[in-house]
Design a protein around this motif. Structure first.
Motif, PDB file in Angstrom:
ATOM      1  N   MET A   1      33.171  57.245  35.433  1.00 42.92           N
ATOM      2  CA  MET A   1      31.828  57.251  36.020  1.00 42.92           C
ATOM      3  C   MET A   1      31.932  56.932  37.502  1.00 42.92           C
ATOM      4  SD  MET A   1      29.516  55.343  33.128  1.00 42.92           S
ATOM      5  CE  MET A   1      30.514  53.858  33.149  1.00 42.92           C
ATOM      6  N   SER A   2      31.393  57.793  38.329  1.00 40.87           N
ATOM      7  CA  SER A   2      31.475  57.553  39.762  1.00 40.87           C
ATOM      8  C   SER A   2      30.426  56.545  40.191  1.00 40.87           C
ATOM      9  CB  SER A   2      31.283  58.864  40.528  1.00 40.87           C
ATOM     10  OG  SER A   2      29.993  59.385  40.290  1.00 40.87           O
ATOM     11  N   LYS A   3      30.691  55.908  41.287  1.00 35.35           N
ATOM     12  CA  LYS A   3      29.807  54.847  41.777  1.00 35.35           C
ATOM     13  C   LYS A   3      28.872  55.422  42.833  1.00 35.35           C
ATOM     14  CE  LYS A   3      29.909  50.430  44.175  1.00 35.35           C
ATOM     15  NZ  LYS A   3      30.759  49.457  44.855  1.00 35.35           N
ATOM     16  N   LYS A   4      27.656  55.818  42.425  1.00 36.55           N
ATOM     17  CA  LYS A   4      26.671  56.339  43.352  1.00 36.55           C
ATOM     18  C   LYS A   4      25.334  55.652  43.117  1.00 36.55           C
ATOM     19  CE  LYS A   4      28.731  60.909  44.018  1.00 36.55           C
ATOM     20  NZ  LYS A   4      28.495  62.354  44.030  1.00 36.55           N
ATOM     21  N   TYR A  49      30.844  31.822  40.792  1.00 33.81           N
ATOM     22  CA  TYR A  49      31.714  32.987  40.948  1.00 33.81           C
ATOM     23  C   TYR A  49      31.529  33.537  42.348  1.00 33.81           C
ATOM     24  CZ  TYR A  49      33.729  37.574  40.523  1.00 33.81           C
ATOM     25  OH  TYR A  49      34.490  38.691  40.739  1.00 33.81           O
ATOM     26  N   LEU A  50      32.631  33.777  43.052  1.00 30.73           N
ATOM     27  CA  LEU A  50      32.575  34.194  44.453  1.00 30.73           C
ATOM     28  C   LEU A  50      33.095  35.613  44.640  1.00 30.73           C
ATOM     29  CD1 LEU A  50      33.830  30.881  46.111  1.00 30.73           C
ATOM     30  CD2 LEU A  50      31.474  31.635  45.747  1.00 30.73           C
ATOM     31  N   GLY A  51      32.731  36.491  43.727  1.00 29.86           N
ATOM     32  CA  GLY A  51      33.151  37.881  43.829  1.00 29.86           C
ATOM     33  C   GLY A  51      31.956  38.814  43.873  1.00 29.86           C
ATOM     34  N   ASP A  52      32.222  40.108  43.819  1.00 28.29           N
ATOM     35  CA  ASP A  52      31.194  41.137  43.913  1.00 28.29           C
ATOM     36  C   ASP A  52      30.522  41.343  42.557  1.00 28.29           C
ATOM     37  OD1 ASP A  52      29.601  43.305  44.390  1.00 28.29           O
ATOM     38  OD2 ASP A  52      31.192  44.626  45.112  1.00 28.29           O
ATOM     39  N   THR A  53      29.230  41.082  42.485  1.00 30.81           N
ATOM     40  CA  THR A  53      28.481  41.349  41.258  1.00 30.81           C
ATOM     41  C   THR A  53      27.376  42.369  41.522  1.00 30.81           C
ATOM     42  OG1 THR A  53      27.099  39.412  41.714  1.00 30.81           O
ATOM     43  CG2 THR A  53      28.957  39.105  40.217  1.00 30.81           C
ATOM     44  N   SER A  54      27.594  43.243  42.476  1.00 33.30           N
ATOM     45  CA  SER A  54      26.569  44.218  42.843  1.00 33.30           C
ATOM     46  C   SER A  54      26.593  45.448  41.953  1.00 33.30           C
ATOM     47  CB  SER A  54      26.748  44.652  44.308  1.00 33.30           C
ATOM     48  OG  SER A  54      27.986  45.323  44.469  1.00 33.30           O
ATOM     49  N   SER A  55      27.705  45.689  41.252  1.00 29.93           N
ATOM     50  CA  SER A  55      27.824  46.935  40.507  1.00 29.93           C
ATOM     51  C   SER A  55      28.523  46.745  39.175  1.00 29.93           C
ATOM     52  CB  SER A  55      28.604  47.976  41.333  1.00 29.93           C
ATOM     53  OG  SER A  55      28.951  49.076  40.523  1.00 29.93           O
ATOM     54  N   PRO A  56      27.865  47.052  38.057  1.00 29.66           N
ATOM     55  CA  PRO A  56      28.549  47.008  36.763  1.00 29.66           C
ATOM     56  C   PRO A  56      29.686  48.014  36.665  1.00 29.66           C
ATOM     57  CG  PRO A  56      26.154  47.064  36.475  1.00 29.66           C
ATOM     58  CD  PRO A  56      26.420  47.353  37.916  1.00 29.66           C
ATOM     59  N   ILE A  57      29.621  49.065  37.486  1.00 32.68           N
ATOM     60  CA  ILE A  57      30.621  50.137  37.390  1.00 32.68           C
ATOM     61  C   ILE A  57      32.025  49.648  37.719  1.00 32.68           C
ATOM     62  CG2 ILE A  57      31.271  52.416  38.241  1.00 32.68           C
ATOM     63  CD1 ILE A  57      28.772  52.397  36.533  1.00 32.68           C
ATOM     64  N   TYR A  71      37.213  44.996  33.338  1.00 35.77           N
ATOM     65  CA  TYR A  71      38.180  44.679  34.388  1.00 35.77           C
ATOM     66  C   TYR A  71      37.898  43.268  34.894  1.00 35.77           C
ATOM     67  CZ  TYR A  71      39.430  49.593  34.260  1.00 35.77           C
ATOM     68  OH  TYR A  71      39.874  50.836  33.846  1.00 35.77           O
ATOM     69  N   SER A  72      38.756  42.345  34.492  1.00 29.62           N
ATOM     70  CA  SER A  72      38.518  40.930  34.768  1.00 29.62           C
ATOM     71  C   SER A  72      39.062  40.524  36.137  1.00 29.62           C
ATOM     72  CB  SER A  72      39.188  40.063  33.695  1.00 29.62           C
ATOM     73  OG  SER A  72      39.160  38.699  34.069  1.00 29.62           O
ATOM     74  N   PRO A  73      38.232  39.868  36.962  1.00 30.89           N
ATOM     75  CA  PRO A  73      38.722  39.324  38.226  1.00 30.89           C
ATOM     76  C   PRO A  73      39.446  37.997  38.038  1.00 30.89           C
ATOM     77  CG  PRO A  73      36.403  38.862  38.008  1.00 30.89           C
ATOM     78  CD  PRO A  73      36.781  39.657  36.794  1.00 30.89           C
ATOM     79  N   LYS A  74      39.356  37.436  36.844  1.00 27.26           N
ATOM     80  CA  LYS A  74      40.081  36.207  36.519  1.00 27.26           C
ATOM     81  C   LYS A  74      41.350  36.577  35.768  1.00 27.26           C
ATOM     82  CE  LYS A  74      36.972  33.183  37.980  1.00 27.26           C
ATOM     83  NZ  LYS A  74      37.251  32.209  39.070  1.00 27.26           N
ATOM     84  N   VAL A  75      42.463  35.903  36.084  1.00 26.12           N
ATOM     85  CA  VAL A  75      43.729  36.244  35.446  1.00 26.12           C
ATOM     86  C   VAL A  75      43.918  35.433  34.178  1.00 26.12           C
ATOM     87  CG1 VAL A  75      44.800  36.941  37.618  1.00 26.12           C
ATOM     88  CG2 VAL A  75      45.091  34.589  36.798  1.00 26.12           C
ATOM     89  N   GLU A  76      44.665  35.991  33.264  1.00 19.57           N
ATOM     90  CA  GLU A  76      44.959  35.349  31.985  1.00 19.57           C
ATOM     91  C   GLU A  76      46.326  34.699  32.064  1.00 19.57           C
ATOM     92  OE1 GLU A  76      44.863  33.600  28.934  1.00 19.57           O
ATOM     93  OE2 GLU A  76      43.225  35.042  28.653  1.00 19.57           O
ATOM     94  N   THR A 107      43.205  44.879  42.989  1.00 19.00           N
ATOM     95  CA  THR A 107      42.382  44.738  44.192  1.00 19.00           C
ATOM     96  C   THR A 107      41.801  46.077  44.627  1.00 19.00           C
ATOM     97  OG1 THR A 107      44.332  44.940  45.616  1.00 19.00           O
ATOM     98  CG2 THR A 107      43.644  42.717  45.001  1.00 19.00           C
ATOM     99  N   ALA A 108      42.453  47.185  44.247  1.00 22.63           N
ATOM    100  CA  ALA A 108      41.940  48.508  44.610  1.00 22.63           C
ATOM    101  C   ALA A 108      40.595  48.783  43.956  1.00 22.63           C
ATOM    102  CB  ALA A 108      42.944  49.588  44.213  1.00 22.63           C
ATOM    103  N   SER A 109      40.303  48.080  42.861  1.00 22.30           N
ATOM    104  CA  SER A 109      39.029  48.282  42.163  1.00 22.30           C
ATOM    105  C   SER A 109      37.858  47.684  42.918  1.00 22.30           C
ATOM    106  CB  SER A 109      39.101  47.668  40.764  1.00 22.30           C
ATOM    107  OG  SER A 109      39.066  46.249  40.843  1.00 22.30           O
ATOM    108  N   GLY A 110      38.136  46.760  43.814  1.00 23.30           N
ATOM    109  CA  GLY A 110      37.072  46.060  44.517  1.00 23.30           C
ATOM    110  C   GLY A 110      36.543  44.857  43.773  1.00 23.30           C
ATOM    111  N   ASN A 111      37.026  44.644  42.553  1.00 17.27           N
ATOM    112  CA  ASN A 111      36.556  43.526  41.736  1.00 17.27           C
ATOM    113  C   ASN A 111      37.501  42.343  41.926  1.00 17.27           C
ATOM    114  OD1 ASN A 111      35.147  42.014  39.924  1.00 17.27           O
ATOM    115  ND2 ASN A 111      35.843  43.100  38.113  1.00 17.27           N
TER     116      ASN A 111
END
Length: 719
Positions: A1-4, A49-57, A71-76, A107-111
């Motif tokens: 799904m593209s992000k538009k 949480y100090l990350g991007d929550t602007s887009s579910p995509i 896609y988790s921004p927190k590591v396991e 990091t390429a995901s932006g998340n």
């Protein structure tokens, strides 16, 4: 799904740290009084949480087989975060837990999370934003299904990722097919807790199968075609500064591709790991070492009265009362240097090409690592992609990643992927250690046996300052290192006069975050001292504490865990059949925890038979997982309290391998750990670190009741 068309709504969540940051900068000129305000906020607040929550995509992907990839921004790193996140997402997305797959976001995901993974914040900080994102994604899919089915959205229902209405059905995968634009609705109302299928349930670990069957999921498992191996020369001497190196012998050795000399390191790239290590050992480096440090030198530095003092907590007039001569009780406590000693050593696999870099590694600071590598390579940040792997243990050790920079530099120079890891000896000697501590506590009792005044002085090396997680401006603003005094505040707010003073010392070797930061050492000192005060007052130690806890929400929760652990353990002051019980409690990151241990002594060896732990983490997203974290923290805390210690001999940190660095073994583990969970908050709190607090003091308090010998220094050893 593209992000538009995705910027219609921002789902930003703000909290304590954001407020504190503005407060600190805005009041810099008045920093002395404001430091205590900041310290109190950090002590009792929660990290957002100090990350991007602007887009579910960028968080969710719908696959062709109707599964959801989160896609988790927190590591396991073994804490079970992926399972809790899957439960939270599944409930709001209306899919089964089996349909959720959790992976690390690159990091390429932006998340990315600017705060990183640490501080027991992974689940608590994402409790609201992740559920909001999942609920929004659900509504996006539902609305798109309504368009495709030509039905009103309110007539549709969803179950296990299937949208139904008026006899028609579509899977999420079918809804998402061929969609290039998505409308983001306002954040829908979140479900009531009673309607959740998975939150609050003991769901099995989603990463269990890979770990049981040995899947190559860790940093050390990473491979790439045509991969070469790197090794970096590291000094074993404290404070060694690189001057120059003779590389002539190493250059001629078999398998060597390149000897790399940078201003800050010398490295080898070779065809195999053993060839790289052999060549590294052949490099003759000239190091400048100004002093052969010894353990006694470090202990002299870490002494209350040395360094710079900062009052981080103050109520009433403890200073004046404790300067009187009558009925003043004073004691000292100590803790040693501690290593992280995680199973997987640090390292990275880097592939740097002409216009991009890809790094595979175990790291807790994904975004920070990306930014540091981009700066060193002079790349735009979006040209550096960090691919996080599962961590073979972290505990704060993977908050510092200069090893990733070194691997990237070597890869760029040779033009091929380079894999470079620490040896075990290098891991021990070049660790970012838990600093040693020295504590002086003073108190005055009333005629009725209550605490009239108490003061805690703690001296420690830095924990948070100097790490990439805090800006350089943090030290002059805050003064006291928030990691060093974590757990060091007086939690018994009904005492009329109390204060805490942190003495900051800069040590000659690297010190930094270690699981729970200063909590273990500070709680050991405070709760051992409070136990001594209870004995001096001739009172039951649990009742003694309960009487001096304030009547507010924080105090209520602490009282409840104390009552729960006393009831569950059958706590008694009496020695029965050669065994005694010890009690201690602490509140860390707004999560109260109390523990009772049962110990015996055989040939001067302390044996812990049973630990009863009562903890109130608020909502337990996965109760089994929370209990497992309690068990792990208790074992790790016992290991540190009874065995672990690094020394300094002739300028070097030692030991350098497991075995000589003593740790708790299976035979030392208690046969029973009984965990009682209370949920007196309406959201999840910290879990991974709070149970580490009470264990050291609880063991020491039990030993005193059994032997009459008060142990005031970790690791705990009988004379």
């Amino acid at each position: 799904m593209s992000k538009k068309r995705i910027s219609r709504r921002k789902f930003l969540v703000r909290g304590t740290l954001g407020t504190v940051g503005v407060l600190a900068v805005g009041t810099y000129l008045f920093r002395n009084p404001i430091r205590r305000v900041i310290a109190g906020a950090v002590d009792s607040g929660e990290t957002p949480y100090l990350g991007d929550t602007s887009s579910p995509i960028i968080w969710f992907e719908v696959t062709e087989d109707n599964r959801i990839v989160l896609y988790s921004p927190k590591v396991e790193m073994g804490q079970g975060t992926f399972t809790s996140l899957a439960q939270m997402a599944a409930d709001e997305l209306e899919v089964s837990i089996e349909q959720i797959k959790v992976v690390h976001a690159t990091t390429a995901s932006g998340n990315m999370d600017s705060f990183a993974t640490g501080g027991s914040t992974s689940v608590s900080s994402l409790w609201v934003p992740l559920r909001e994102l999942a609920a929004t994604m659900r509504e996006m899919l539902k609305n798109k299904a309504a368009d495709k089915m030509e039905l009103p959205s309110e007539q549709l229902t969803i179950e296990d990722g299937v949208v139904s209405g008026d006899g028609k059905t579509m899977t999420y995968a079918e809804v998402a097919q061929n969609v290039s634009e998505w409308e983001v609705p306002d954040i829908p109302d979140l479900k009531d807790m009673k309607s959740y299928r998975y939150i609050g349930k003991p769901i099995p670990r989603v990463d269990l199968k890979d770990k049981v069957f040995g899947a190559p999921i860790f940093g050390m498992d990473a491979t790439l075609p045509d991969m070469l191996y790197g090794a970096v020369v590291r000094s074993s001497a404290i404070g060694a500064k690189y001057i120059d190196a003779d590389i002539s012998k190493a250059e001629a050795m078999p398998g060597v591709i390149k000897i790399i000399k940078e201003p800050d390191f010398v490295g080898v790239v070779a065809n195999s790991l053993i060839e790289a290590e052999n060549a590294k050992d052949a490099i003759e480096v000239n190091w400048k070492v100004e002093r052969d440090w010894q353990t006694a030198d470090i202990e002299a530095m870490i002494a209350v009265g040395q360094g710079e003092p900062f009052v981080i907590q103050e109520e009433g007039d403890a200073e004046s009362l404790l300067n009187e001569e009558e009925r003043i009780i004073v004691q000292e406590y100590k803790s040693p240097i501690g290593a992280h000693a995680q199973i997987e050593p640090n390292g990275a696999l880097a592939h740097v090409e002409s216009n991009k870099a890809t790094i595979y590694m175990s790291t807790q600071v994904v975004k920070i690592t990306r930014d540091e590598i981009a700066e060193r390579l002079d790349f735009e940040k979006d040209k550096v992609n960090i691919v996080p792997t599962f961590l073979g243990g972290g505990f704060g050790r993977r908050l510092h990643t200069p090893n990733a920079i070194q691997a990237a530099v070597m890869s760029k120079i040779v033009g091929k992927p380079v894999k470079c890891f620490f040896t075990r000896k290098e891991e021990f000697q070049n660790d970012t250690f838990r600093p040693p501590t020295h504590h002086v506590l003073k108190a005055k009792l009333t005629e009725s046996g209550m605490i009239a005044a108490i003061e805690h002085n703690v001296s420690s090396g830095d924990v948070a300052f100097g790490s990439p997680m805090l800006p350089a401006i943090a030290a002059p603003i805050l003064g006291a290192d928030l990691g060093a005094w974590r757990g060091g505040m007086i939690q018994y707010g009904a005492i009329p006069n109390f204060r805490t003073i942190s003495w900051r010392v800069t040590l000659p070797f690297a010190t930094s975050w270690w699981r729970s930061l200063g909590l273990l050492a500070n709680t050991f000192a405070i709760e051992s001292f409070v136990d001594e005060l209870a004995i001096a007052a001739e009172k039951n130690p649990a009742e003694f504490r309960l009487a001096q806890i304030q009547d507010d929400t924080r105090g209520f929760r602490l009282k409840e865990v104390i009552k729960a652990v006393v009831e569950k353990s059958g706590y008694t002051d009496e020695v029965i059949d050669g065994r005694a019980m010890g009690f201690a409690a602490s509140t860390d990151a707004n999560t109260p925890c109390a523990q009772v241990v049962e110990v015996s002594i055989s040939n001067k060896e302390i044996k812990v038979h049973k630990v009863t732990c009562a903890m109130d983490p608020g909502i337990a997203v996965n109760p089994d997982q929370v209990r497992a974290q309690c068990e792990g923290a208790i074992i790790m805390g016992m290991s540190a309290a009874l065995f672990e210690k690094m020394d300094v001999e002739d300028g070097q940190l030692t030991p350098t391998i497991y075995g000589p660095y003593q740790m708790a073994l299976m035979k030392h583990a208690p046969k029973e750990i009984d965990v009682v969970l209370l949920q007196n908050d309406d959201k999840p709190g910290a879990v991974g670190e709070p149970p580490l607090g009470p264990i050291g003091a609880a063991v020491a308090n039990a030993v005193f009741r059994l032997t009459g010998q008060r142990l005031r220094e970790m690791p705990l050893k009988l004379a």
